[in-house]
Write a protein that holds these residues in place. Structure first.
Motif, mmCIF file in Angstrom:
data_model
loop_
_atom_site.group_PDB
_atom_site.id
_atom_site.type_symbol
_atom_site.label_atom_id
_atom_site.label_comp_id
_atom_site.label_asym_id
_atom_site.label_seq_id
_atom_site.Cartn_x
_atom_site.Cartn_y
_atom_site.Cartn_z
ATOM 1 N N ALA A 160 45.832 -27.746 79.192
ATOM 2 C CA ALA A 160 46.589 -27.175 78.074
ATOM 3 C C ALA A 160 45.985 -27.598 76.742
ATOM 4 C CB ALA A 160 48.055 -27.613 78.160
ATOM 5 N N LYS A 161 45.566 -28.865 76.640
ATOM 6 C CA LYS A 161 44.960 -29.355 75.404
ATOM 7 C C LYS A 161 43.664 -28.620 75.109
ATOM 8 C CE LYS A 161 45.100 -33.772 74.526
ATOM 9 N NZ LYS A 161 44.792 -35.227 74.548
ATOM 10 N N GLU A 162 42.834 -28.432 76.123
ATOM 11 C CA GLU A 162 41.573 -27.713 75.936
ATOM 12 C C GLU A 162 41.831 -26.288 75.453
ATOM 13 O OE1 GLU A 162 39.660 -27.928 79.694
ATOM 14 O OE2 GLU A 162 38.985 -29.997 79.441
ATOM 15 N N LYS A 163 42.831 -25.635 76.031
ATOM 16 C CA LYS A 163 43.152 -24.259 75.656
ATOM 17 C C LYS A 163 43.642 -24.192 74.223
ATOM 18 C CE LYS A 163 45.849 -20.223 77.083
ATOM 19 N NZ LYS A 163 46.814 -19.684 78.070
ATOM 20 N N ILE A 164 44.494 -25.152 73.840
ATOM 21 C CA ILE A 164 45.038 -25.170 72.481
ATOM 22 C C ILE A 164 43.926 -25.373 71.459
ATOM 23 C CG2 ILE A 164 46.466 -26.506 70.864
ATOM 24 C CD1 ILE A 164 48.377 -27.009 73.243
ATOM 25 N N VAL A 165 43.065 -26.354 71.713
ATOM 26 C CA VAL A 165 41.977 -26.646 70.772
ATOM 27 C C VAL A 165 41.044 -25.448 70.639
ATOM 28 C CG1 VAL A 165 39.927 -28.059 70.388
ATOM 29 C CG2 VAL A 165 42.062 -29.141 71.103
ATOM 30 N N THR A 166 40.688 -24.849 71.766
ATOM 31 C CA THR A 166 39.800 -23.685 71.728
ATOM 32 C C THR A 166 40.438 -22.535 70.970
ATOM 33 O OG1 THR A 166 38.805 -24.318 73.836
ATOM 34 C CG2 THR A 166 38.520 -22.046 73.146
ATOM 35 N N THR A 167 41.727 -22.316 71.182
ATOM 36 C CA THR A 167 42.429 -21.232 70.496
ATOM 37 C C THR A 167 42.476 -21.468 68.992
ATOM 38 O OG1 THR A 167 43.801 -20.766 72.434
ATOM 39 C CG2 THR A 167 44.611 -19.967 70.321
ATOM 40 N N VAL A 168 42.780 -22.700 68.582
ATOM 41 C CA VAL A 168 42.839 -23.011 67.154
ATOM 42 C C VAL A 168 41.479 -22.812 66.503
ATOM 43 C CG1 VAL A 168 43.210 -24.841 65.451
ATOM 44 C CG2 VAL A 168 44.801 -24.585 67.349
ATOM 45 N N LEU A 169 40.416 -23.238 67.192
ATOM 46 C CA LEU A 169 39.074 -23.144 66.626
ATOM 47 C C LEU A 169 38.561 -21.712 66.558
ATOM 48 C CD1 LEU A 169 37.415 -26.218 68.371
ATOM 49 C CD2 LEU A 169 37.720 -25.933 65.923
ATOM 50 N N THR A 170 38.838 -20.915 67.586
ATOM 51 C CA THR A 170 38.230 -19.588 67.670
ATOM 52 C C THR A 170 39.147 -18.454 67.239
ATOM 53 O OG1 THR A 170 38.883 -19.324 70.003
ATOM 54 C CG2 THR A 170 36.734 -20.342 69.558
ATOM 55 N N LYS A 171 40.458 -18.681 67.211
ATOM 56 C CA LYS A 171 41.396 -17.604 66.904
ATOM 57 C C LYS A 171 42.245 -17.880 65.657
ATOM 58 C CE LYS A 171 40.519 -15.455 70.899
ATOM 59 N NZ LYS A 171 39.832 -14.148 70.989
ATOM 60 N N ASP A 172 42.820 -19.084 65.581
ATOM 61 C CA ASP A 172 43.833 -19.353 64.558
ATOM 62 C C ASP A 172 43.254 -19.649 63.184
ATOM 63 O OD1 ASP A 172 45.652 -19.029 66.556
ATOM 64 O OD2 ASP A 172 46.070 -21.166 66.843
ATOM 65 N N ARG A 173 42.092 -20.322 63.134
ATOM 66 C CA ARG A 173 41.522 -20.670 61.834
ATOM 67 C C ARG A 173 40.805 -19.467 61.248
ATOM 68 N NH1 ARG A 173 38.053 -20.328 58.476
ATOM 69 N NH2 ARG A 173 36.524 -20.027 60.125
ATOM 70 N N ARG A 174 41.417 -18.892 60.225
ATOM 71 C CA ARG A 174 40.868 -17.705 59.572
ATOM 72 C C ARG A 174 40.732 -17.992 58.074
ATOM 73 N NH1 ARG A 174 39.841 -16.632 63.778
ATOM 74 N NH2 ARG A 174 37.875 -16.570 62.666
ATOM 75 N N SER A 175 39.806 -17.308 57.419
ATOM 76 C CA SER A 175 39.694 -17.396 55.960
ATOM 77 C C SER A 175 40.672 -16.376 55.372
ATOM 78 C CB SER A 175 38.257 -17.085 55.512
ATOM 79 O OG SER A 175 37.378 -18.103 55.939
ATOM 80 N N VAL A 176 41.759 -16.890 54.818
ATOM 81 C CA VAL A 176 42.875 -16.041 54.389
ATOM 82 C C VAL A 176 42.737 -15.696 52.907
ATOM 83 C CG1 VAL A 176 45.383 -15.928 54.136
ATOM 84 C CG2 VAL A 176 44.377 -16.991 56.171
ATOM 85 N N GLU A 177 42.956 -14.430 52.592
ATOM 86 C CA GLU A 177 42.775 -13.929 51.227
ATOM 87 C C GLU A 177 44.065 -13.897 50.410
ATOM 88 O OE1 GLU A 177 39.955 -12.947 49.716
ATOM 89 O OE2 GLU A 177 38.588 -13.167 51.427
ATOM 90 N N LYS A 178 45.225 -13.740 51.058
ATOM 91 C CA LYS A 178 46.473 -13.548 50.318
ATOM 92 C C LYS A 178 47.531 -14.550 50.768
ATOM 93 C CE LYS A 178 45.652 -8.593 49.563
ATOM 94 N NZ LYS A 178 45.413 -8.741 48.111
ATOM 95 N N TYR A 179 48.173 -15.183 49.768
ATOM 96 C CA TYR A 179 49.120 -16.260 50.030
ATOM 97 C C TYR A 179 50.480 -15.955 49.419
ATOM 98 C CZ TYR A 179 44.917 -18.804 51.326
ATOM 99 O OH TYR A 179 43.748 -19.190 51.936
ATOM 100 N N SER A 180 51.528 -16.315 50.166
ATOM 101 C CA SER A 180 52.894 -16.075 49.691
ATOM 102 C C SER A 180 53.516 -17.301 49.042
ATOM 103 C CB SER A 180 53.776 -15.620 50.851
ATOM 104 O OG SER A 180 53.812 -16.608 51.875
ATOM 105 N N GLY A 181 52.833 -18.433 49.117
ATOM 106 C CA GLY A 181 53.362 -19.644 48.508
ATOM 107 C C GLY A 181 52.656 -20.876 49.029
ATOM 108 N N PRO A 182 52.982 -22.036 48.477
ATOM 109 C CA PRO A 182 52.332 -23.288 48.901
ATOM 110 C C PRO A 182 52.822 -23.755 50.261
ATOM 111 C CG PRO A 182 54.049 -23.748 47.295
ATOM 112 C CD PRO A 182 53.953 -22.249 47.380
ATOM 113 N N ALA A 183 52.080 -24.657 50.854
ATOM 114 C CA ALA A 183 52.448 -25.270 52.129
ATOM 115 C C ALA A 183 53.226 -26.560 51.861
ATOM 116 C CB ALA A 183 51.201 -25.571 52.947
#
Length: 216
Positions: free
Chosen positions: A26-49
């Protein structure tokens, strides 16, 4: 009685082995997903984190590989005055502009504060390149941690339209930039569009040659 105890121990050991195997998978799958799918260069933001989420990401950042532990990275979050100055320098960063309302994390590397750090960045020595590489790793760690928390980022350099010297002196009030090298500005905040719905840019070469090769 001994037979029952042995059987219970075998069952327990087997259960634990299966549990840890599933956790590892599960850890391997999560890390791979975050690295290859979830981390995107985002252009538009609705507010701060949330600030606590950003501090968690910064803690991940400073655990990047760092030869000699020089810790030369510097992270500066622009406050209201810094954001106003940035908008004055480049109108696309006006509140409600094309990027929306992100926060801005200005990143640089500092010379001369560690025995193994360069005195300045007038020449790209091995030590200077090592600090540059370490800071790049720290930026990636920060963005990956943000992605794992559902926070959007975008690492910008030349596309800012503002020089590194101006980012440091005008927006961050750094008085002396002769011993600092600007690494870029990270836009960070809540994405206007869910990141998991964004298209993943195709890697044309992938992991085939010439990207990856086995040598003799």
């Amino acid at each position: 009685m001994e037979t029952e105890t042995t059987s219970l121990l075998v069952i327990l050991a087997t259960t634990l082995a299966v549990f840890f195997f599933l956790m590892k998978s599960a850890k391997e799958k999560i890390v791979t997903t975050v690295l290859t799918k979830d981390r995107r260069s985002v252009e538009k933001y609705s507010g701060p984190a949330p600030r606590d989420a950003l501090m968690k990401a910064l803690n991940c950042a400073v655990h990047a590989p760092n030869h000699w532990k020089t810790e030369s990275w510097r992270f500066r979050m622009l406050g209201p005055a810094g954001k106003t100055k940035l908008a004055d320098l480049q109108e696309k960063f006006q509140p409600g502009g094309p990027f929306g309302t992100p926060d801005y994390l200005v990143v640089s590397i500092k010379a001369g504060e560690h025995a193994k750090s360069p005195k300045d960045f007038s020449e790209w020595t091995t030590q200077a390149l090592e600090d540059h590489a370490a800071c790049s790793c720290a930026i990636q760690n920060f963005m990956i941690s943000c992605a794992s928390q559902g926070i959007a980022t975008k690492w910008m350099t030349g596309k800012m339209g503002v020089s590194g010297a101006d980012m440091l002196t005008e927006c961050c009030n750094v008085s002396d930039v002769t011993t600092e090298h600007y690494m870029g500005t990270i836009l960070v905040g809540q994405s206007q569009v869910p990141m998991n719905t964004m298209k993943v840019p195709e890697r044309k070469s992938g992991t085939t040659e010439p990207v990856f090769q086995e040598t003799a």
